[in-house]
Design an enzyme around this catalytic site. Structure first.
Site, PDB file in Angstrom:
ATOM      1  N   ASP A  88     -21.402  -9.948 117.487  1.00 35.14           N
ATOM      2  CA  ASP A  88     -20.372 -10.884 117.952  1.00 35.14           C
ATOM      3  C   ASP A  88     -20.266 -12.021 116.940  1.00 35.14           C
ATOM      4  O   ASP A  88     -20.341 -13.196 117.275  1.00 35.14           O
ATOM      5  CB  ASP A  88     -20.708 -11.420 119.354  1.00 35.14           C
ATOM      6  CG  ASP A  88     -19.615 -12.365 119.880  1.00 35.14           C
ATOM      7  OD1 ASP A  88     -18.486 -12.313 119.346  1.00 35.14           O
ATOM      8  OD2 ASP A  88     -19.900 -13.151 120.802  1.00 35.14           O
ATOM      9  N   GLN A 113     -25.296  -9.266 125.007  1.00 37.25           N
ATOM     10  CA  GLN A 113     -25.550 -10.721 125.022  1.00 37.25           C
ATOM     11  C   GLN A 113     -25.997 -11.157 126.415  1.00 37.25           C
ATOM     12  O   GLN A 113     -25.200 -11.712 127.184  1.00 37.25           O
ATOM     13  CB  GLN A 113     -24.282 -11.490 124.641  1.00 37.25           C
ATOM     14  CG  GLN A 113     -23.961 -11.458 123.165  1.00 37.25           C
ATOM     15  CD  GLN A 113     -22.561 -11.974 122.873  1.00 37.25           C
ATOM     16  OE1 GLN A 113     -21.625 -11.717 123.625  1.00 37.25           O
ATOM     17  NE2 GLN A 113     -22.425 -12.692 121.781  1.00 37.25           N
ATOM     18  N   ASP A 129     -21.177 -23.903 122.727  1.00 35.78           N
ATOM     19  CA  ASP A 129     -20.422 -22.676 122.970  1.00 35.78           C
ATOM     20  C   ASP A 129     -20.364 -22.316 124.464  1.00 35.78           C
ATOM     21  O   ASP A 129     -21.348 -22.471 125.193  1.00 35.78           O
ATOM     22  CB  ASP A 129     -21.158 -21.561 122.202  1.00 35.78           C
ATOM     23  CG  ASP A 129     -20.469 -20.229 122.253  1.00 35.78           C
ATOM     24  OD1 ASP A 129     -19.345 -20.146 121.765  1.00 35.78           O
ATOM     25  OD2 ASP A 129     -21.060 -19.270 122.797  1.00 35.78           O
ATOM     26  N   GLU A 146     -16.958 -26.422 124.002  1.00 37.32           N
ATOM     27  CA  GLU A 146     -15.900 -25.426 124.216  1.00 37.32           C
ATOM     28  C   GLU A 146     -15.757 -25.254 125.725  1.00 37.32           C
ATOM     29  O   GLU A 146     -16.481 -24.482 126.343  1.00 37.32           O
ATOM     30  CB  GLU A 146     -16.286 -24.092 123.561  1.00 37.32           C
ATOM     31  CG  GLU A 146     -15.173 -23.078 123.651  1.00 37.32           C
ATOM     32  CD  GLU A 146     -15.625 -21.625 123.478  1.00 37.32           C
ATOM     33  OE1 GLU A 146     -14.786 -20.793 123.123  1.00 37.32           O
ATOM     34  OE2 GLU A 146     -16.804 -21.314 123.726  1.00 37.32           O
TER      35      GLU A 146
HETATM   36  C1  GLC Z   1     -17.363 -18.481 122.350  1.00 41.86           C
HETATM   37  C2  GLC Z   1     -17.019 -18.211 120.917  1.00 41.86           C
HETATM   38  C3  GLC Z   1     -16.705 -16.744 120.750  1.00 41.86           C
HETATM   39  C4  GLC Z   1     -17.892 -15.932 121.198  1.00 41.86           C
HETATM   40  C5  GLC Z   1     -18.301 -16.305 122.624  1.00 41.86           C
HETATM   41  C6  GLC Z   1     -19.616 -15.704 122.990  1.00 41.86           C
HETATM   42  O1  GLC Z   1     -16.276 -18.279 123.182  1.00 41.86           O
HETATM   43  O2  GLC Z   1     -15.949 -19.015 120.507  1.00 41.86           O
HETATM   44  O3  GLC Z   1     -16.367 -16.441 119.423  1.00 41.86           O
HETATM   45  O4  GLC Z   1     -17.584 -14.561 121.178  1.00 41.86           O
HETATM   46  O5  GLC Z   1     -18.441 -17.694 122.759  1.00 41.86           O
HETATM   47  O6  GLC Z   1     -20.654 -16.359 122.312  1.00 41.86           O
END
Ligand code: GLC
Length: 556
Positions: free
Chosen positions: A65, A173, A205, A249
């Protein structure tokens, strides 16, 4: 506003630039960008004028990822370099007045992280509770998955122990159990480690999932209070480094975003991306009507003085349009990504801005000028300064993660390796490096790069936009946005024509006082000393005006 505040709260008037080390510049010629290469290009970033560098994950990772699946919170991916080279990057950036922030992934690890490897050995393993498990068959969660092309549940059965683990993103993940104080301690140690190494903060994140888990997990023992967690991290962060900043984010509705700023206490995230404003901007561009932006900005909650919005037009993910209504999203799709291969997950587009705007230089400049004029801190994604396009043939979000285009030479000057060895291929075709590259643009005063540099330098002389009181100035043209940001004795008034047709608007400089004058910041000239100035705009034209007491040359 005091000078002491402006220097302490540096993020309120920063210009942020995000990049992924592996696609920026390859110094050792192995096909993958590296820290040594980045260190060599810090002066390029300083010349452009950015003041904060956000590094996407550089940690050891199986890279399923793009590095957000990490196996060591304290490490540096050996493909990119080592800690020594990272320190060189930070040191060089600091020397040029650039702060550096790191992506901090607290929601999950890679399934190859030693904690998860241990956790799945047995239900009694010491690391079992670092993750979130359930021993009963999960309900249907197919509506909750983030990547519907790859996943159909947020729970995955672990064959060995016969239980299911939570994974909001890919099944590789697993989500960390942040209700476990040991895991929180570990996250704090990670924060402390990178601060000690010299970072000035973090881009945090995936925060919405901390909140959503409360609803999805069901088991109160596993539910974390996301706000308590943010307060804990923030408290620790600023005890260790008073100047450090967290940019979250948090793609959630405004009231929840306000909560993640910490409401009146302002004790959680200092910054959050303005996802709602970003999506409204695309709707406004598609309609050639400023209305959606005005609505989004008027609905923004008031945030604490230490807090700030990060404005942006693109990032490394799909251009998400999830906060628009279905019909609105369809409008943006029709305008900027009509073909199925341009779209992703029914909610977004895998394109960069210039291609969406048909390559029209006037419209592209207007869009960036508009973004830079919104109250907040502008954030760029590498390559935006030269108008890079996307590689639609690349898988999903990788379309916008192509190598930086430095020159018209081999591999766009990104690497001397054979093209087959590149971490990702360079954009082919009309947006490729033969047509779009740094070298040709830095020497051309009429290039997008030269425009962006000027825009950044003007933005940096406008603390009004980061600190001031925002208002929209009423005028009759729907295609025009007139904004005013007032700070102490001065104001910046920006005028943007979102439409292709020319238009003339009367802009009140200050209805209460005609002892003021307006200076055109782009043309560097006094345009009017009258109470109202008539502004004639070309299609997609724009103006930045500073309003100051007449003849006050102390204010530029
Ligand atoms: C956030 C990141 C993205 C990633 C996700 C999982 O949204 O911007 O790129 O895939 O987290 O970590």
């Amino acid at each position: 506003m005091r000078v002491t505040d402006t220097s302490d709260l540096w993020w309120k008037s920063a210009v942020i630039y995000c990049l992924d080390v592996e696609t920026f510049y390859d110094a050792d010629g192995d096909g993958t960008g590296d820290l040594e290469g980045l260190a060599q290009r810090i002066d390029y970033l300083a010349e452009l004028g950015i003041t904060c560098l956000w590094l996407m994950p550089f940690y050891p990772s199986p890279d399923r990822d793009d590095g957000y699946d990490l196996t060591d919170f304290y490490g540096v991916d050996p493909r990119l370099g080592n800690h020594g080279q990272l320190v060189e990057v930070i040191r060089t950036a600091h020397d040029r007045g650039i702060n550096v922030i790191a992506d901090l992934v607290v929601n999950h690890t890679s399934d190859r992280h030693p904690w998860f490897q241990a956790a799945r050995r047995s239900t009694s393993n010491r690391y079992r509770d670092h993750y979130v498990w359930r021993d009963t068959e999960p309900p249907d969660t197919s509506k909750l998955v983030v990547f519907p092309d790859r996943e159909d549940s947020i729970w995955e059965l672990d064959d060995r122990t016969g239980e299911w683990y939570l994974h909001n993103f890919y099944k590789h993940q697993p989500d960390l159990n942040l209700a476990n104080p040991e895991v929180v301690d570990e996250i704090l140690r990670v924060v402390g480690f990178w601060l000690e190494l010299g970072f000035d903060g973090f881009r945090v994140d995936g925060i919405p999932f901390l909140e959503q888990n409360a609803k999805n997990i069901g088991d109160p023992a596993l539910v974390v209070d996301p706000h308590e967690l943010m307060r804990t991290i923030r408290g620790f962060l600023n005890r260790r480094a008073g100047h450090a900043m967290m940019l979250g984010e948090v793609n959630l509705a405004h009231p929840q975003q306000l909560d993640f700023f910490g409401g009146d206490s302002a004790d959680e995230l200092q910054m959050q991306f303005d996802f709602i404003g970003m999506q409204a901007t695309y709707l406004a561009l598609a309609r050639e009507d400023a209305g959606p932006i005005v609505t989004a900005l008027q609905e923004r909650p008031a945030i604490g003085v230490t807090c700030q919005w990060a404005t942006f037009l693109r990032n490394h993910d799909e251009l998400t349009l999830d906060k628009l209504g279905d019909a609105e999203r369809a409008e943006v799709f029709a305008a900027f990504g009509p073909e199925p291969e341009m779209q992703l997950y029914d909610r977004g587009l895998k394109r960069r801005l210039p291609t969406m705007l048909g390559g029209d230089p006037r419209r592209i400049r207007m869009a960036y000028s508009l973004m830079f004029s919104l109250p907040g801190t502008p954030t760029l994604y590498y390559g935006e300064e030269i108008g890079m396009g996307e590689d639609l043939a690349a898988d999903g979000r990788m379309a916008v993660r192509t190598p930086m285009q430095w020159s018209a030479g081999r591999n766009g000057g990104f690497s001397t390796a054979a093209p087959s060895r590149l971490v990702q291929r360079v954009v082919p075709g009309a947006c490729g490096p033969e047509h779009v590259n740094v070298v040709s643009q830095v020497h051309d005063p009429d290039s997008l790069w030269s425009f962006m540099r000027k825009l950044i330098s003007i933005r940096r002389t406008c603390p009004e936009l980061g600190w001031g009181t925002w208002s929209v100035v009423d005028q009759p043209s729907a295609q025009v946005l007139v904004q005013r940001c007032q700070l102490d004795g001065s104001a910046v008034v920006t005028v943007h024509n979102l439409g292709a047709d020319p238009v003339t608007v009367d802009v009140p400089i200050d209805p209460r006082d005609d002892g003021l004058e307006a200076v055109d910041l782009m043309a560097e000239e006094v345009v009017t000393g009258a109470a109202t100035t008539r502004v004639a705009l070309e299609g997609y034209g724009f103006r930045w005006l500073r309003v100051r007491p007449a003849g006050d040359l102390a204010i530029p």
